[in-house]
Design a protein around this motif. Structure first.
Motif, short mmCIF file in Angstrom:
data_model
loop_
_atom_site.label_atom_id
_atom_site.label_comp_id
_atom_site.label_asym_id
_atom_site.label_seq_id
_atom_site.Cartn_x
_atom_site.Cartn_y
_atom_site.Cartn_z
N LYS A 1 45.01 54.54 41.59
CA LYS A 1 45.58 53.47 40.78
C LYS A 1 45.82 52.23 41.65
CE LYS A 1 48.55 56.36 39.17
NZ LYS A 1 49.83 56.93 38.73
N PRO A 2 45.83 51.05 41.05
CA PRO A 2 46.17 49.86 41.85
C PRO A 2 47.62 49.96 42.33
CG PRO A 2 45.97 49.30 39.52
CD PRO A 2 45.53 50.72 39.66
N ALA A 3 47.86 49.37 43.48
CA ALA A 3 49.22 49.40 44.03
C ALA A 3 50.13 48.53 43.18
CB ALA A 3 49.20 48.89 45.45
N PRO A 4 51.41 48.80 43.21
CA PRO A 4 52.33 47.94 42.47
C PRO A 4 52.23 46.51 42.98
CG PRO A 4 53.45 49.91 43.27
CD PRO A 4 52.10 49.90 43.89
N ILE A 5 52.45 45.59 42.09
CA ILE A 5 52.36 44.18 42.48
C ILE A 5 53.57 43.82 43.34
CG2 ILE A 5 52.43 41.82 41.55
CD1 ILE A 5 50.64 42.95 39.25
N GLY B 1 56.58 43.37 28.13
CA GLY B 1 56.61 43.31 29.60
C GLY B 1 55.32 42.73 30.14
N ALA B 2 54.20 43.25 29.64
CA ALA B 2 52.89 42.79 30.11
C ALA B 2 52.71 41.30 29.81
CB ALA B 2 51.79 43.60 29.45
N LEU B 3 53.11 40.90 28.62
CA LEU B 3 52.95 39.49 28.23
C LEU B 3 53.85 38.59 29.08
CD1 LEU B 3 52.74 39.86 24.34
CD2 LEU B 3 50.89 39.29 25.93
N LYS B 4 55.04 39.09 29.36
CA LYS B 4 55.97 38.31 30.21
C LYS B 4 55.37 38.12 31.60
CE LYS B 4 59.92 38.00 32.91
NZ LYS B 4 60.04 38.34 34.33
N HIS B 5 54.83 39.19 32.16
CA HIS B 5 54.22 39.09 33.49
C HIS B 5 53.03 38.14 33.48
CE1 HIS B 5 56.66 41.92 35.59
NE2 HIS B 5 56.44 42.88 34.70
N HIS B 6 52.29 38.17 32.38
CA HIS B 6 51.08 37.36 32.31
C HIS B 6 51.39 35.88 32.10
CE1 HIS B 6 46.77 36.87 31.86
NE2 HIS B 6 47.00 36.08 30.82
N ASP C 1 55.51 35.05 34.46
CA ASP C 1 55.39 35.22 35.91
C ASP C 1 54.01 34.84 36.42
OD1 ASP C 1 57.90 36.26 35.58
OD2 ASP C 1 57.24 38.37 35.65
N LYS C 2 53.07 34.81 35.51
CA LYS C 2 51.67 34.50 35.84
C LYS C 2 51.14 35.36 36.99
CE LYS C 2 51.83 29.64 34.30
NZ LYS C 2 52.01 30.04 32.91
N ASP C 3 51.47 36.64 36.95
CA ASP C 3 50.92 37.54 37.97
C ASP C 3 49.76 38.37 37.39
OD1 ASP C 3 52.02 39.71 36.57
OD2 ASP C 3 53.89 39.65 37.72
N ALA C 4 49.30 39.33 38.16
CA ALA C 4 48.05 40.03 37.80
C ALA C 4 48.27 41.28 36.96
CB ALA C 4 47.31 40.40 39.08
N THR C 5 49.50 41.49 36.50
CA THR C 5 49.82 42.73 35.79
C THR C 5 48.82 43.05 34.68
OG1 THR C 5 52.14 42.27 36.21
CG2 THR C 5 51.65 43.97 34.57
#
Lengths: 190, 202
Positions: free
Chosen positions: B86-90, B173-178, B181-185
């Motif tokens: 799995k990808p590592a945690p961000i 959560g996913a939408l918030k990160h995207h 936070d604009k991260d790669a989640t």
């Protein structure tokens, strides 16, 4: 209701010796008794089902039929129409509402002799928490010694009830409003 | 389908964490979105159908058929989940966020597994099999415990509500990160390469 059943049981213990009535336990142990029902399916056919768990006693006097009595307690959770999904639905609040009322009972109040082996059994039937007077058309099917040292008496009874009388909304269509009950009772003398 | 983009990581013996989920997992994830939401909606609606509704028999039939297919897909997905890295945690995520995400993911899988199992137990309590789109029948093995259809039914119902609650949390959560936070989640759950992938690898 339980209290009433208990009270009538206790009462029958005291009353019994005064008459010649013999007391019987319904043979659920050996499953020689059946509480069955049938209801129309769409008006085209019959659906048969039964209650697997019940218990009861009766006293019966050949000479003085009017002194006979019966009490029956049915575990409504034990409904069995040979289809698990349907039984689940039957147990739900749509029908038997077993979470609230897990017992159905019949306690006789009067026996009226008719021709031959036939008689009317009147009493209070409780289902879904509602108690109504019903009459069961009953027949004695036989009695005598069994091969294992006991004494048995057998009866059959038929009656019908309307779902709406017992607070059960009929969602199955007009032909299914009336449910026929078939009782087959074999008692072992105490 | 850029599935082959991901494969080099499997052939490499060195421990490199992939930048996103395995292509098959990504595919399964997005395939299960309509399946799970559809099953829930149909399930919620069909239990109140009247006896004379034209859907009274067909809706449960489709619900069960799709449910069995979901069970098969879920099994495949779990195998891939455990077999593939799995990808590592961000790194920008706090330990708390990482923990909550991990817990949510684990619960989502657990709920899905228990919901399909309990669904199976409702319909097979009397030894009847489950007909899957009239293609084949999944055999029933009867009652494993008393009042199986009723008890499994309660589990099926309440865990389905719980699942949908978690799905909402998961999606928010996913939408918030995207978007916030604009991260790669969210990008890790999509096939196209994310822009800041090199940064994440560091």
């Amino acid at each position: 209701m339980k209290k009433f059943v208990f009270a009538s049981l206790v009462a029958s213990m005291f009353v019994a010796p005064m008459t010649q009535a013999a007391d019987y336990v319904i043979d659920t142990q050996g499953a020689h008794a059946f509480v069955q029902f049938k209801v129309s399916h769409l008006g085209y056919s019959w659906l048969h089902g039964r209650f697997n768990t019940f218990s009861g006693t009766f006293s019966y006097d050949d000479k003085d039929l009017a002194a006979s009595k019966i009490q029956l307690e049915i575990d409504t959770k034990s409904v069995d129409s040979n289809h698990a999904e349907r039984d689940k639905h039957l147990r739900s609040a749509d029908f038997l509402n077993v979470d609230k009322h897990d017992k159905a009972t019949f306690v006789s109040s009067k026996v009226v002799a008719k021709d031959g082996a036939n008689f009317d059994l009147m009493g209070k039937f409780t289902l879904n928490g509602v108690t109504k007077e019903i009459t069961i058309a009953a027949t004695k099917t036989g009695e005598g010694k069994d091969p294992w040292g006991g004494y048995r008496a057998g009866f059959e009874g038929k009656t019908s009830i309307n779902l709406s009388d017992y607070g059960i909304k009929n969602i199955l269509g007009p032909a299914s409003e009336t449910v026929q009950l078939d009782l087959v009772v074999e008692g072992v003398r105490k | 389908m850029p599935l082959n983009n991901l494969d080099p990581q499997n052939t490499e013996p060195q421990v490199t964490t992939p930048e996103r989920y395995h292509g098959f997992s990504i595919f399964m994830h997005w395939l299960m979105v309509p399946l799970v939401l559809g099953l829930f909606s149909v399930g919620f609606w069909m239990v109140d159908l009247t006896y004379y509704s034209a859907w009274y028999k067909t809706a449960p039939h489709y619900h069960k058929s799709v449910g069995i297919l979901l069970a098969v897909l879920l099994l495949l997905r779990l195998i891939v989940l455990f077999k593939k890295r799995k990808p590592a945690p961000i790194v920008t995520h706090s330990k708390a966020v990482q923990g909550v995400s991990k817990l949510t993911h684990a619960l989502l899988y657990m709920l899905l597994v228990i919901i399909v199992m309990s669904g199976y137990l409702i319909s097979t309590a009397d030894n009847r099999g489950i007909e899957v789109f009239n293609w084949f029948v999944v055999p029933g093995f009867g009652e494993f415990f008393e009042q199986q259809a009723d008890r499994a039914g309660l589990v099926h119902q309440w865990l389905a509500y719980s699942l949908i609650g978690l799905v909402v949390l998961h999606a928010l959560g996913a939408l918030k990160h995207h978007f916030v936070d604009k991260d790669a989640t969210l990008k890790r759950m999509w096939w196209t390469k994310s822009n800041n992938s090199t940064e994440e690898k560091l």
